[in-house]
Scaffold this motif. Structure first.
Motif, mmCIF file in Angstrom:
data_model
loop_
_atom_site.group_PDB
_atom_site.id
_atom_site.type_symbol
_atom_site.label_atom_id
_atom_site.label_comp_id
_atom_site.label_asym_id
_atom_site.label_seq_id
_atom_site.Cartn_x
_atom_site.Cartn_y
_atom_site.Cartn_z
ATOM 1 N N GLN A 112 67.025 80.087 70.734
ATOM 2 C CA GLN A 112 67.980 80.311 69.644
ATOM 3 C C GLN A 112 67.908 81.732 69.076
ATOM 4 O OE1 GLN A 112 68.456 76.796 66.823
ATOM 5 N NE2 GLN A 112 66.626 76.123 67.931
ATOM 6 N N ALA A 113 66.674 82.247 68.922
ATOM 7 C CA ALA A 113 66.510 83.544 68.273
ATOM 8 C C ALA A 113 66.275 84.697 69.251
ATOM 9 C CB ALA A 113 65.341 83.479 67.284
ATOM 10 N N GLY A 114 65.932 84.384 70.508
ATOM 11 C CA GLY A 114 65.658 85.442 71.467
ATOM 12 C C GLY A 114 64.288 86.058 71.293
ATOM 13 N N THR A 115 63.509 85.502 70.388
ATOM 14 C CA THR A 115 62.145 85.959 70.126
ATOM 15 C C THR A 115 61.412 84.834 69.422
ATOM 16 O OG1 THR A 115 60.808 87.744 69.142
ATOM 17 C CG2 THR A 115 62.683 86.952 67.858
ATOM 18 N N VAL A 116 60.132 85.044 69.130
ATOM 19 C CA VAL A 116 59.373 84.052 68.365
ATOM 20 C C VAL A 116 58.754 84.758 67.165
ATOM 21 C CG1 VAL A 116 58.881 82.603 70.362
ATOM 22 C CG2 VAL A 116 57.277 84.403 69.733
ATOM 23 N N LEU A 175 62.298 70.170 66.090
ATOM 24 C CA LEU A 175 62.583 70.367 64.661
ATOM 25 C C LEU A 175 61.837 71.589 64.138
ATOM 26 C CD1 LEU A 175 62.430 66.715 63.239
ATOM 27 C CD2 LEU A 175 64.466 68.104 63.687
ATOM 28 N N ALA A 176 60.547 71.662 64.438
ATOM 29 C CA ALA A 176 59.750 72.784 63.948
ATOM 30 C C ALA A 176 60.236 74.109 64.531
ATOM 31 C CB ALA A 176 58.276 72.562 64.307
ATOM 32 N N GLY A 177 60.533 74.115 65.816
ATOM 33 C CA GLY A 177 61.017 75.339 66.445
ATOM 34 C C GLY A 177 62.363 75.780 65.915
ATOM 35 N N THR A 178 63.223 74.808 65.630
ATOM 36 C CA THR A 178 64.535 75.133 65.061
ATOM 37 C C THR A 178 64.387 75.664 63.642
ATOM 38 O OG1 THR A 178 65.655 73.491 66.436
ATOM 39 C CG2 THR A 178 66.792 74.184 64.423
ATOM 40 N N THR A 191 65.736 79.235 62.391
ATOM 41 C CA THR A 191 66.630 79.333 61.236
ATOM 42 C C THR A 191 66.072 80.294 60.198
ATOM 43 O OG1 THR A 191 67.315 77.047 61.627
ATOM 44 C CG2 THR A 191 67.890 78.004 59.503
ATOM 45 N N ALA A 192 64.743 80.316 60.069
ATOM 46 C CA ALA A 192 64.110 81.242 59.123
ATOM 47 C C ALA A 192 64.410 82.688 59.481
ATOM 48 C CB ALA A 192 62.604 81.016 59.099
ATOM 49 N N MET A 193 64.704 82.925 60.780
ATOM 50 C CA MET A 193 65.076 84.276 61.224
ATOM 51 C C MET A 193 66.586 84.470 61.236
ATOM 52 S SD MET A 193 62.348 85.063 64.296
ATOM 53 C CE MET A 193 62.435 83.480 65.141
ATOM 54 N N GLY A 194 67.307 83.473 60.701
ATOM 55 C CA GLY A 194 68.766 83.567 60.638
ATOM 56 C C GLY A 194 69.446 83.353 61.966
#
Length: 290
Positions: A163-167, A24-27, A31-34
C-alpha cells in the motif's frame, strides 16, 4: 462424505485471527503514512485467509495420511476421523493455496513489484512443507518460527509495503507483536498435543522443550506484544489502549499457568487468537486515526 459443517471445522476457524490480525496491523501502519488503499488491503486479506485455510487443510491431509491424527485430542481432523477421504482434503488444500496465489498475483500486478512473486512462492512452500513432504519442518520443531515469520513480519510488512511502497518502524513493531501472538497460538496447540505427538514421533518445539518449558515460552510470547505496545505508545499514544487486550489474555494465561492439559487447553487457542485480533484492531485504529 464430510458435511459442510465438518469442512468448516476442518478449516480450523479458531486460527483465522492469525490471518486477519497482520493485515489489519499492516494496513493501520500504511494508513499512518497516508497511504491506505482498500483494494490492495482487501487482496492482502484474501491472500492471508486463503493461505491459512490452505495450510490447515494441508496439515490435515499430511498428518492424516501419516497417522499422526489418529489419537488427536483437539478439534475435528477430516482425514484422521475418516470424515473425508485424503484426496478430497488434498484437493481442498491445493484449491485454497491456488486461490491465494491468484489473489497474490493480482496484488503483484497492481504494485508492479515482481520480486513479491518470490515471497508468495515462499509462503506457499512454507504452507505445504509445514507437515508435507519427506522432511516436514513442523516435525523438526520449526513450526512456531515459521508462523512467527510468515504471519508476523512477512504478512504485516507485506501488507504495509503493497500500500505504501515502503515500511515504517511502527509496522516493524507491529510485525513482531503479531508474529509473537501467532507463534503463541501454535505453541498452545502443540502444548495440548505433546502426549500424542510424542507417541507419533512428531518432534514439535513443545515436545523438545517439554511441558514446563513450553508453558514458560507461551507466557513469554503472550507478554511480548504488550511490552511492544508501550514502545508503540511512546510515539502513538492512542496505541496504549491496546493493553485492553490483556483482559482477554488473562484467561489463557491462567489456564496455561495452572498446568491444564488435553481438552482444557482447546479454549486457549481461541482466546489467544481473540487477544491478537483485539490488539490488532485497536492498534490499527490508533495508527490510522491517532
Amino acid at each position: 462424505m464430510a458435511t459442510v459443517a465438518q469442512w468448516i471445522e476442518g478449516a480450523r476457524p479458531r486460527t483465522l485471527p492469525n490471518a486477519i490480525a497482520p493485515v489489519l496491523a499492516g494496513t493501520g501502519a500504511a494508513t499512518a503514512m497516508g497511504e491506505f488503499d482498500w483494494v490492495r488491503a482487501s487482496l492482502a486479506m484474501v491472500v492471508s485467509l486463503a493461505l491459512i485455510i490452505g495450510v490447515n487443510y494441508a496439515n490435515d491431509y499430511s498428518d492424516g495420511v501419516r497417522g499422526t491424527d489418529d489419537q488427536r485430542v483437539g478439534p475435528l481432523r477430516l482425514v484422521g476421523s475418516g470424515a473425508a477421504r485424503p484426496p478430497e482434503v488434498l484437493a481442498a488444500a491445493v484449491g485454497a493455496l491456488a486461490f491465494a496465489a491468484v489473489a497474490g498475483l493480482a496484488l503483484v500486478v497492481l504494485t508492479r513489484q515482481w520480486w513479491l512473486l518470490a515471497v508468495g512462492a515462499a509462503c506457499i512452500a512454507g504452507a505445504w512443507f509445514y507437515t508435507g513432504g519427506k522432511r516436514p519442518y513442523g516435525y523438526a520443531g520449526f513450526g512456531e518460527l515459521a508462523v512467527f515469520v510468515f504471519f508476523g513480519p512477512v504478512a504485516v510488512l507485506g501488507t504495509t509495503y503493497v500500500q505504501a511502497g515502503t515500511v515504517s518502524w511502527a509496522a516493524v513493531v507491529c510485525s513482531v507483536a503479531v508474529g509473537s501472538f501467532s507463534a503463541a497460538v501454535l505453541l498452545a496447540n502443540n502444548l495440548r498435543d505433546i502426549p500424542t505427538d510424542t507417541e507419533a514421533g512428531k518432534r514439535t518445539l513443545a515436545v523438545a522443550l517439554g511441558d514446563r518449558g513450553t508453558r514458560r515460552l507461551y507466557l513469554t510470547l503472550l507478554a511480548l506484544p504488550f511490552l511492544l505496545t508501550l514502545i508503540l505508545g511512546w510515539w502513538f499514544p492512542p496505541a496504549l489502549f491496546a493493553v485492553v487486550a490483556a483482559i482477554v489474555a488473562a484467561g489463557p494465561a491462567r489456564t496455561v499457568s495452572s498446568g491444564a492439559t488435553g481438552r482444557d487447553l482447546i479454549a486457549v487457542l481461541r482466546d489467544t487468537g481473540l487477544t491478537m485480533l483485539l490488539w490488532s484492531v485497536v492498534v490499527a485504529a490508533a495508527l490510522a486515526f491517532g
